[in-house]
Enzyme design. Structure first.
Site, short mmCIF file in Angstrom:
data_model
loop_
_atom_site.label_atom_id
_atom_site.label_comp_id
_atom_site.label_asym_id
_atom_site.label_seq_id
_atom_site.Cartn_x
_atom_site.Cartn_y
_atom_site.Cartn_z
N GLU A 437 0.83 -1.19 0.00
CA GLU A 437 0.00 0.00 0.00
C GLU A 437 0.88 1.25 0.00
OE1 GLU A 437 -1.83 0.14 3.77
OE2 GLU A 437 -2.75 2.10 3.47
N ASP A 510 -0.73 -1.17 5.93
CA ASP A 510 -0.51 -0.58 7.24
C ASP A 510 -1.52 -1.12 8.26
OD1 ASP A 510 1.59 0.97 6.52
OD2 ASP A 510 0.38 2.76 6.08
N ASP A 512 -3.61 0.27 10.05
CA ASP A 512 -4.59 1.30 10.39
C ASP A 512 -5.86 1.06 9.58
OD1 ASP A 512 -4.00 2.06 7.84
OD2 ASP A 512 -3.01 3.94 8.38
N ASP A 514 -7.17 2.61 6.99
CA ASP A 514 -7.02 2.59 5.54
C ASP A 514 -6.45 1.25 5.07
OD1 ASP A 514 -8.07 5.04 5.12
OD2 ASP A 514 -6.14 6.10 5.00
#
Ligand code: 0RA
Length: 677
Positions: A437, A510, A512, A514
Site C-alpha cells: 500500500e 498498514d 490502520d 485505511d
C-alpha cells in the site's frame, strides 16, 4: 448373603452389564457422542436435553419449556409435556424413565412415530448427558404424583420413586456436567439464547423461557434476567427477524406450512434490497450449513415459479432470457425447514440433508403456494421480479465490463505494469509478489527485498479507497488491472491458474483503518474473482510488527499489545536483576508511554519503545528483518472463511445502504481503537 441382595444381584443380568458398558463407552470417548469436550460439547448437553422437550412440543403435548442456569454449573430443563413414562418397561424390566436415562439410544423407543429431532448431529439421547454428568436428577409429574430418580455419572442412585403429589404433567431434568470430562463447565448465556431463540422460531407456538439464576461472582453485581421466546408465526417470524433493519422489496412475508407424504415442509421468504442471499435450511430443527435436498427443491421451484410469473405478466419479453438462479437469489431471505422421519445426513460435517424424497416434496408444496402468493400479492410480486431483473442486468453489465478489460488490458497489451519491480527468478514455487500500500512503503519494500525471488507491486491507496466503488468498476481500475496482469492468471472465463507467476501473493498494508480497508477490498477481489488462488493457499497477509522494543543491545519486534507488555516486563525484570536490587515482584503491569517515530522513541527506565504506525516508518532493513525475511517473518495464510468474511464486510462498507455501514463502523469502533482513526 440376604435373599434381598441375591434377588438384586439377579436383576443385574447380562442386559444390565451392556448398559453399563454403553455408558462407560460414552465416558471413555465423549467426543464420539457430543463432538468435543470443550465449550461446544458442553453446550451440546443442553441442546440434547432441550431437544427431548421440543420433540414433545412437536408432538403437540407441550407448550412451555423452562431452562434455568443454576449455580455450580447445573442446568435445569422443565417442560409441561406428558412426562416421561415411569411404569416398568417390558424389555428392560425397569422403569421407562430409568431406561431412557441410562440406556444408549433408548429415548425414541417410546414415541409413537412422531418426528424425532434426533437423528442428526444431536439426538444421541439424554442418557449420554447422564453419562457425562457428575450428577443428574429427573423429576416427572404424572398420574397426580411427582416421581424422582437421581444419578451420578449415569448410574442410578436409587429406584424411581414417588416423592410427593403433583398437579398436571411434565418433566424436569437437572444435570451437572462432569468436570473430569469437560475442559470447562461454564455455560455461556449468549450461546444458549441464540440456540434457543432459533429453536423457538423452528417450533411454532412453543414458549421457551430462560432464567439465569447463577450467583454473581464475588464483588460483581449481577441481576438475574429472564428471557422468553415465543413465535406464533414460526419461520415467518424468523425471516422478519433476519430482515429487520433491511430495506425491503416485499411487504408481506411469504409463508407456507404443509405435509406431503409424511414430510413436513415449512418455508418463509421475503426479498430485500441487499445483494446477498440469506437462506437457512433445517431438517428436524438441525441447521444444515451445507444445504441438501430441501434446499435444491426450494431453489429449483423458486427459479421456475418466478420465471413463469414474469413471462405470464409480461415482465420478461419474448426476446429476454430467463432469470437465472443467481438472479432470483439476490436479496433473498428465506428459511426452509423440513421434518423428516428418517433423515439421512451426508457431506463433510454430516450437515447436508440427503433424503431424495424431500426434494419433490419441497418443490411441490413451495411452488404451489408461491404461485398463489404472487397472484394474490401483485405489488410484492412486482418488487421481487424487479429486483431479480435488476440483478440480471447488473450481472450482464459486470460481465461486459470484465470482457472489455480482458480484451483491452490483459489479452492484447500483455505488458507488465511499469510500477512492478519484478524478481529475477521465474519459478512460481520460489517467487513471491508483495502487494504494498502506498508509494513510500513500496520504496522501502523495493530496497529491503530479496530481488531474486521477491517482486513488489505498489498500489496507490487513494484510488482504491474510493468509497462505494462497485467491484465491477474496480476491475476497470488501473491499479487492479496492474495486479491482474502481474499475477498472470487472467480473469473470468479466461482464468488459468497455470499462468500464475508467483507462488505466494502477499498483501502488505498498514495497521490502520485505511490498511484494513484496502486489505478487505483485495480479499473481496480474490474471493469473488480468484477463489482458486485462496483455496490453493496462494494468498497471504503480511504481519508487520506493532512495536520495536529495545533495552541496551537487545532489540525485539512485537506483534501485539499483549506481547509488548510482556516484553517490557521481561526487560524490567532483567534490569532489576542486573542491578542486583532484586525487590519483591508486583503484579502491576508496566506503564510505558509510547511515542511515535524513530527519533522520539520513548524510554521507560532505559527501555526504548517505538510504535510503528505505518510500513513507511520502517527503513528497508527493518522491513526486511521483521516482515519480509522468510526466516523471521510472520504471515497469515488466507482461507476461504477469512475471505468470505471480508466479502461480507465489503458489502457493508461499500454497499448502497448507508445505515448498516454507519452501524458497522460504530459497532466495530471499539475493536479498532488501537488503530489510527
Ligand atoms: C414418550 C412417551 C411419553 C412421553 C415422552 C416420551 C416424553 C419424553 C420426554 C423427554 C423430555 N420431556 C419429555 N416428555 C415426554 C408419554 C406417553 C403417554 O403418556 O402416553
Amino acid at each position: 448373603m440376604s435373599p434381598k441382595v441375591k434377588a438384586k444381584k439377579e436383576e443385574y443380568g447380562a442386559k444390565q452389564i451392556t448398559v453399563l458398558e454403553g455408558l462407560e463407552a460414552v465416558r471413555r470417548r465423549p467426543g464420539m457422542y457430543i463432538g468435543s469436550t470443550g465449550p461446544e460439547g458442553l453446550h451440546h448437553l443442553v441442546w440434547e436435553v432441550v431437544d427431548n422437550s421440543i420433540d414433545e412440543a412437536m408432538a403437540g403435548h407441550c407448550t412451555e419449556i423452562e431452562v434455568r442456569l443454576l449455580s455450580n454449573s447445573r442446568v435445569s430443563v422443565f417442560d409441561n409435556g406428558r412426562g416421561i413414562p415411569v411404569e416398568i418397561h417390558k424389555q428392560t424390566k425397569k422403569s421407562a424413565l430409568e431406561t431412557v436415562l441410562t440406556i444408549l439410544h433408548a429415548g425414541g423407543k417410546f414415541g409413537e412415530g412422531g418426528y424425532k429431532v434426533s437423528g442428526g448431529l444431536h439426538g444421541v439421547g439424554v442418557s449420554v448427558v447422564n453419562a457425562l454428568s457428575k450428577y443428574m436428577r429427573a423429576e416427572v409429574k404424572r398420574d397426580g404424583k411427582l416421581w424422582m430418580q437421581e444419578y451420578a455419572k449415569g448410574k442410578p442412585q436409587g429406584k424411581v420413586k414417588p416423592i410427593g403429589t403433583a398437579r398436571g404433567t411434565g418433566t424436569t431434568i437437572i444435570f451437572e456436567p462432569d468436570p473430569e470430562i469437560f475442559t470447562t463447565t461454564e455455560f455461556d448465556l449468549q450461546t444458549i439464547l441464540t440456540h434457543l431463540r432459533q429453536q423457538a422460531y423452528l417450533t411454532k407456538g412453543v414458549k421457551i423461557i430462560i432464567f439465569d439464576e447463577r450467583k454473581a461472582e464475588k464483588g460483581k453485581k449481577k441481576d438475574q434476567p429472564t428471557y422468553a421466546f415465543y413465535f406464533e408465526d414460526g419461520v415467518a417470524s424468523y425471516v422478519g427477524y433476519l430482515n429487520h433493519h433491511k430495506e425491503l422489496k416485499q411487504e408481506n412475508v411469504f409463508y407456507v406450512q404443509k405435509d406431503s407424504a409424511g414430510i413436513g415442509v415449512e418455508v418463509a421468504v421475503q426479498y430485500t434490497a441487499d445483494f446477498k442471499e440469506t437462506v437457512f435450511a433445517f431438517c428436524n430443527n438441525i441447521y444444515n450449513p451445507e444445504g441438501g435436498t430441501h434446499l435444491v427443491g426450494f431453489r429449483t421451484a423458486l427459479t421456475r415459479v418466478l420465471n413463469n410469473y414474469a413471462r405470464n405478466k409480461g415482465y420478461l419479453k419474448e426476446k429476454d432470457e430467463n432469470l437465472t438462479g443467481e438472479d432470483v437469489r439476490e436479496g433473498l431471505t428465506a428459511v426452509v425447514s423440513v421434518k423428516v422421519k428418517d433423515p439421512q445426513f451426508e457431506g463433510q460435517t454430516k450437515a447436508k440433508l440427503g433424503n431424495p424424497e424431500v426434494r419433490p416434496a419441497v418443490d411441490t408444496i413451495f411452488s404451489e403456494a408461491l404461485t398463489t402468493f404472487l397472484e394474490e400479492h401483485p405489488r410484492d410480486a412486482e418488487g421481487i421480479i424487479e429486483k431479480s431483473i435488476l440483478a440480471s442486468r447488473a450481472r450482464n453489465a459486470a460481465r461486459v465490463a470484465r470482457e472489455t478489460i480482458l480484451r483491452k488490458g490483459v489479452l492484447e497489451g500483455l505488458t507488465l505494469p511499469g510500477k512492478l519491480s519484478d524478481c529475477s527468478d521465474r519459478e512460481p514455487e520460489k517467487t513471491e509478489l508483495y502487494i504494498v500500500e502506498g508509494d513510500s512503503a513500496g520504496g522501502s519494500a523495493k530496497q529491503g527485498r530479496n530481488r531474486d525471488y521477491q517482486a513488489i507491486l505498489p498500489l496507490r491507496g487513494k484510488i482504491l479507497n474510493v468509497e462505494r466503488a462497485r467491484l465491477d468498476k474496480m476491475l476497470a481500475n488501473n491499479e487492479i488491472k496492474s495486479l491482474i496482469i502481474a499475477m498472470g492468471t487472467n480473469i473470468g472465463e479466461q482464468f488459468d491458474i497455470t499462468g500464475l507467476r508467483y507462488g505466494k501473493i502477499i498483501i502488505m498494508t498498514d495497521a490502520d483503518v485505511d490498511g484494513a480497508h484496502i486489505r478487505t477490498l483485495l480479499l473481496t477481489l480474490f474471493y469473488r474473482y480468484f477463489p482458486e488462488l485462496i483455496t490453493k493457499g496462494h494468498i497471504f497477509i503480511a504481519q508487520p510488527p506493532l512495536y520495536k522494543i529495545q533495552s541496551g543491545k537487545d532489540v525485539r519486534y512485537v506483534y501485539s499489545d499483549e506481547e509488548k507488555d510482556k516484553t517490557i516486563a521481561e526487560f524490567q525484570k532483567n534490569k532489576k536483576t542486573d542491578n542486583k536490587k532484586v525487590k519483591k515482584e508486583t503484579d502491576e503491569k508496566p506503564v510505558a508511554e509510547v511515542v511515535e517515530g524513530e527519533e522520539a522513541a520513548a524510554t521507560v527506565s532505559g527501555i526504548g519503545i517505538q510504535r510503528y504506525k505505518g510500513l513507511g516508518e520502517m527503513n528497508p532493513e527493518q522491513l526486511w528483518e521483521t516482515t519480509m525475511d522468510p526466516a523471521r517473518r510472520l504471515m497469515k495464510q488466507v482461507n476461504v472463511h477469512d475471505a468470505k468474511e471480508a466479502d461480507e464486510v465489503f458489502n457493508v462498507l461499500m454497499g448502497d445502504e448507508v445505515e448498516p455501514r454507519k452501524r458497522f463502523i460504530q459497532t466495530h469502533a471499539k475493536a479498532v481503537k488501537n488503530l489510527d482513526i
